[in-house]
Enzyme design. Structure first.
Site, mmCIF file in Angstrom:
data_model
loop_
_atom_site.group_PDB
_atom_site.id
_atom_site.type_symbol
_atom_site.label_atom_id
_atom_site.label_comp_id
_atom_site.label_asym_id
_atom_site.label_seq_id
_atom_site.Cartn_x
_atom_site.Cartn_y
_atom_site.Cartn_z
ATOM 1 N N ARG A 195 0.849 -1.193 0.000
ATOM 2 C CA ARG A 195 0.000 0.000 0.000
ATOM 3 C C ARG A 195 0.886 1.243 0.000
ATOM 4 O O ARG A 195 2.043 1.203 0.425
ATOM 5 C CB ARG A 195 -0.925 -0.004 1.218
ATOM 6 N N LYS A 222 -2.243 -2.143 7.652
ATOM 7 C CA LYS A 222 -3.673 -1.918 7.781
ATOM 8 C C LYS A 222 -4.313 -2.976 8.673
ATOM 9 O O LYS A 222 -5.228 -2.682 9.441
ATOM 10 C CB LYS A 222 -4.326 -1.934 6.398
ATOM 11 N N HIS A 281 -4.213 3.030 -5.262
ATOM 12 C CA HIS A 281 -4.469 1.763 -4.567
ATOM 13 C C HIS A 281 -4.792 0.643 -5.551
ATOM 14 O O HIS A 281 -4.613 -0.541 -5.228
ATOM 15 C CB HIS A 281 -5.603 1.919 -3.562
ATOM 16 N N ARG A 284 -2.297 -2.072 -6.296
ATOM 17 C CA ARG A 284 -2.306 -3.277 -5.449
ATOM 18 C C ARG A 284 -3.255 -4.328 -6.036
ATOM 19 O O ARG A 284 -2.939 -5.518 -6.071
ATOM 20 C CB ARG A 284 -2.727 -2.891 -4.033
ATOM 21 N N TRP A 307 -3.329 -9.769 3.641
ATOM 22 C CA TRP A 307 -4.771 -9.732 3.927
ATOM 23 C C TRP A 307 -5.050 -10.564 5.163
ATOM 24 O O TRP A 307 -4.417 -11.600 5.402
ATOM 25 C CB TRP A 307 -5.568 -10.254 2.740
ATOM 26 N N TYR A 316 -10.366 -11.869 -6.135
ATOM 27 C CA TYR A 316 -9.477 -12.025 -7.285
ATOM 28 C C TYR A 316 -9.590 -13.406 -7.922
ATOM 29 O O TYR A 316 -8.954 -13.679 -8.938
ATOM 30 C CB TYR A 316 -8.020 -11.792 -6.865
#
Length: 346
Positions: A195, A222, A281, A284, A307, A316
């Site tokens: 990020r 994050k 973003h 990513r 994640w 995805y």
């Protein structure tokens, strides 16, 4: 005195029939309303003690116990912020008296930011506020404080947006960026999937080029979980090119550390490359999409990108359907035989 004013708000101070002291905010600066609240509470406490009525618990009592149960959780600060908002709406109210309509009507619609002013909240953000009070109410039911918790359904959220570009488009984008620092940050994002905040806060102490790895600390991630980021040859070359520019930060803007990528500058580059509806973003998303198309398993991608759950990576999954190919021939029709030749009839 059974009611007294503190910082403009009236507070009650009384004792139950059993001698227990009760001190509580009325949530109002109106003395008459505060006195009415005091009298009703005193009568209610008497009925609980003398007649066996079910005790009533206030929103504040429920909120305090909820926050005690939430201590140590990674989103604790967010829960505190939500509680402050809901306290302004339902201070002094019995938790059992709240209705579905009241809660939905009280949901925040806008937030006020110092630089942006009044901004409309997204359905997702409103759902986070709703989730907090819904959890409080469900816990109250578990504690036996209420018998019939209100039903609170979340608002419908838009479909998760996954915007990515091809490698040819990415090459065109990088070529039109006329600022070297932004060009390097963009290429690094495409090489690592990191990020923007993780890239711009990356320090030399978190890079080990002998092992081709960088680390994102928990306070900068994050997900609030530290992770290692493997560096491919492109990423290593970009890091080597930054040596000697700044003593602590890897990526800077002409030697000056940055907190974020200028969205207007990036938008101009996208426009010059004829790429629409694309934000930094989305690099990513692009990196993750390329990985899936190249056959990287989703559980591996989850670890690479940091994640928190596999569910977050499933957006995805549609990029690669090779695992379905063996099943494509399970049902066939036309290949079962040569179609009969039709003969025309008069």
């Amino acid at each position: 005195m059974s009611i007294r004013q503190r910082n403009g708000i009236w507070w009650i101070d009384l004792r139950t029939p059993s001698g227990e002291r009760v001190r509580r905010s009325t949530g109002t600066d109106d003395k008459r309303a505060a006195q009415e609240y005091h009298d009703r509470l005193k009568a209610e406490l008497w009925r609980v003690a003398k007649l066996g009525d079910t005790p009533q618990y206030t929103f504040e009592q429920a909120a305090v116990r909820f926050l005690q149960a939430s201590e140590g959780q990674k989103d604790y600060a967010t829960k505190v912020r939500h509680i402050k908002y809901w306290r302004d709406q339902f201070a002094g109210r019995a938790i059992s008296s709240l209705t579905t309509e009241e809660v939905i009507d009280a949901l925040p619609t806008h937030a006020i930011y110092k630089n942006k002013g009044r901004v409309k909240l997204t359905p997702a953000t409103r759902n986070r506020y709703l989730a907090t009070i819904r959890r409080i109410i469900s816990l109250c039911a578990e504690w036996g404080w209420i018998s019939h918790p209100v039903k609170l359904r979340p608002a419908k959220e838009p479909t998760v947006r996954v915007r990515w570009i091809t490698q040819a488009e990415a090459t065109a984008l990088v070529n039109v960026i006329n600022k070297d620092w932004l060009k390097d940050v963009t290429r690094f994002a495409l090489a690592t999937g990191m990020r923007s905040g993780e890239i711009l806060s990356l320090e030399w102490s978190a890079v080990d080029l002998s092992r081709n790895i960088a680390w994102v600390s928990a306070n900068k991630a994050k997900s609030k979980k530290a992770r290692g980021v493997p560096l491919n040859p492109e990423a290593v070359a970009l890091i080597n090119a930054q040596k000697g520019i700044h003593p602590t930060r890897v990526f800077t803007r002409n030697g000056n550390p940055q907190k974020y990528v200028d969205p207007k500058m990036f938008a101009r580059a996208c426009k010059a490359a004829a790429i629409v509806d694309f934000h930094f973003h989305d690099l990513r998303h692009t990196w993750a999409s390329w990985h899936v198309q190249a056959g990287t398993p989703l559980f591996v991608l989850k670890e690479l990108g940091g994640w928190e759950t596999l569910e977050m990576v499933k957006k995805y999954a549609h990029m690669d359907a090779t695992h379905l190919a063996p099943f494509a021939n399970a049902v066939t029709f036309w290949s079962h035989g040569t179609p009969e030749k039709k003969t025309a009839t008069g």
